[in-house]
Design an enzyme around this catalytic site. Structure first.
Site, mmCIF file in Angstrom:
data_model
loop_
_atom_site.group_PDB
_atom_site.id
_atom_site.type_symbol
_atom_site.label_atom_id
_atom_site.label_comp_id
_atom_site.label_asym_id
_atom_site.label_seq_id
_atom_site.Cartn_x
_atom_site.Cartn_y
_atom_site.Cartn_z
ATOM 1 N N TYR A 77 -1.640 -0.657 10.393
ATOM 2 C CA TYR A 77 -1.761 -0.957 8.967
ATOM 3 C C TYR A 77 -0.535 -0.462 8.201
ATOM 4 O O TYR A 77 0.056 -1.196 7.409
ATOM 5 C CB TYR A 77 -3.026 -0.315 8.403
ATOM 6 C CG TYR A 77 -3.226 -0.557 6.932
ATOM 7 C CD1 TYR A 77 -3.796 -1.753 6.470
ATOM 8 C CD2 TYR A 77 -2.860 0.385 5.978
ATOM 9 C CE1 TYR A 77 -3.986 -1.991 5.124
ATOM 10 C CE2 TYR A 77 -3.048 0.162 4.630
ATOM 11 C CZ TYR A 77 -3.605 -1.029 4.207
ATOM 12 O OH TYR A 77 -3.782 -1.250 2.863
ATOM 13 N N ALA A 78 -0.142 0.790 8.437
ATOM 14 C CA ALA A 78 0.996 1.363 7.730
ATOM 15 C C ALA A 78 2.269 0.569 8.013
ATOM 16 O O ALA A 78 3.060 0.282 7.107
ATOM 17 C CB ALA A 78 1.176 2.823 8.115
ATOM 18 N N SER B 123 0.855 -1.180 0.000
ATOM 19 C CA SER B 123 0.000 0.000 0.000
ATOM 20 C C SER B 123 0.889 1.228 0.000
ATOM 21 O O SER B 123 2.014 1.202 0.527
ATOM 22 C CB SER B 123 -0.897 0.015 1.238
ATOM 23 O OG SER B 123 -1.507 1.280 1.417
#
Length: 246
Positions: free
Chosen positions: A152-153, A138
Site C-alpha cells: 500500500y505504501a 496517502s
C-alpha cells in the site's frame, strides 16, 4: 457553481471518501460519473445525488475493464474534464508477509488504473486546453506506511510519482495534476481493516486529536478542480492533522 458544464469521473465513488467527493463536485455544478465495483452502492449514490450523477461499474484490477470504462465514459459525456483517481485498497501486510499476488493486485487498483485513466482522459483535456487530474494518495507515501502495509505504501508513493510526471508533461497544455495525501480518514477501509489497537494508537499520535473527515478531503478536491487552482500543479497537499510533527 464554478464547475457547471464540466464532467468529472470519480473512481471508488461509493466509498466514504469517494461519495463525499462526488457530492462536492455535484454541488459545484459538475456532472459526475461515479465509478465503483459495487453496482448497488454506485446506484444508490447516483439516486441520492440526482440527475447530475451517473453510476458506472468497473473492476479496476482488470486493465481491459479500465479501458472499456474510459471508452464508455467518453461515449456518454465526451471528454472528461476532471479525473479523480480515488479508488484504492488497503493491506496491513509488512515486507516479510507481502506476497507477489497481493503486490500485483494493489498496484493494479491503486496505481495502474490511475495511469490508464489518465492516459485515456489526456487527449480530451489537451484538446480543450483545460483539465484536472487529482490523485488521492496517502500520508503512507512518505511515512513508510505506519499501520499500512508495504504494498500500500509503495503504491501511494508511486501514485505521487505519477502525479509529478503528469504535471510536468501536461502543464504547457492547460492541464494540472495534483495529489492529496490524507492520514487516517474516517472511512470503512480504515475503520474495518485496521485493528482497534492500531486506530487508537494512531489517534493518540495525531496532534489535532481526531481523524480526518471525508468531507475535508472532498473540499480539497473541489478546490483543486476549480478554475482558481489553475496555477497549482505538481503539488501534494498533506492532510495529516500535524501527524508528521509527532
Amino acid at each position: 457553481m464554478e464547475l457547471t458544464g464540466k464532467t468529472a469521473l470519480v473512481t471508488g465513488a461509493a466509498g466514504g471518501i469517494g461519495s463525499a467527493i462526488a457530492a462536492a463536485l455535484v454541488q459545484a455544478g459538475a456532472h459526475v460519473l461515479a465509478v465503483d465495483r459495487d453496482a448497488d452502492s454506485a446506484a444508490r449514490l447516483a439516486q441520492t445525488l440526482g440527475a447530475s450523477c451517473e453510476a458506472m461499474v468497473a473492476d479496476l484490477s482488470d486493465a481491459e475493464a479500465v479501458r472499456v470504462l474510459a471508452h464508455t465514459a467518453e461515449a456518454k459525456r465526451g471528454a472528461i474534464d476532471i479525473l479523480v483517481n480515488n479508488a484504492g485498497i488497503l493491506s496491513p501486510n509488512k515486507l516479510a508477509t507481502t506476497t507477489l499476488e497481493e503486490w500485483h493486485r494493489l498496484m493494479a487498483i491503486n496505481l495502474d488504473a490511475a495511469l490508464l485513466l489518465t492516459q485515456a482522459a489526456m487527449p480530451g483535456m489537451i484538446a480543450k486546453r483545460w483539465g484536472r487530474v487529482i490523485n488521492i494518495a496517502s500520508y503512507a507515501w512518505k511515512s513508510g506506511g505506519l499501520t499500512a502495509g508495504t504494498a500500500y505504501a509503495v503504491s501511494k508513493a508511486a501514485l505521487v510519482g505519477l502525479t509529478y510526471s503528469t504535471a510536468r508533461e501536461l502543464a504547457p497544455k492547460g492541464v494540472t495534476a495534483n495529489a492529496i495525501a490524507p492520514a487516517y480518514v474516517v472511512s470503512p477501509m480504515i475503520m474495518e481493516q485496521l485493528s482497534e489497537e492500531d486506530r487508537n494508537r494512531q489517534l493518540a499520535a495525531i496532534p489535532v486529536g481526531r481523524l480526518c473527515e471525508p468531507e475535508e478531503v472532498a473540499h480539497t478536491v473541489r478546490f483543486l478542480a476549480s478554475p482558481l487552482s489553475g496555477f497549482m500543479t505538481g503539488v501534494v497537499i498533506d492532510m495529516n492533522g500535524g501527524l508528521q510533527f509527532g
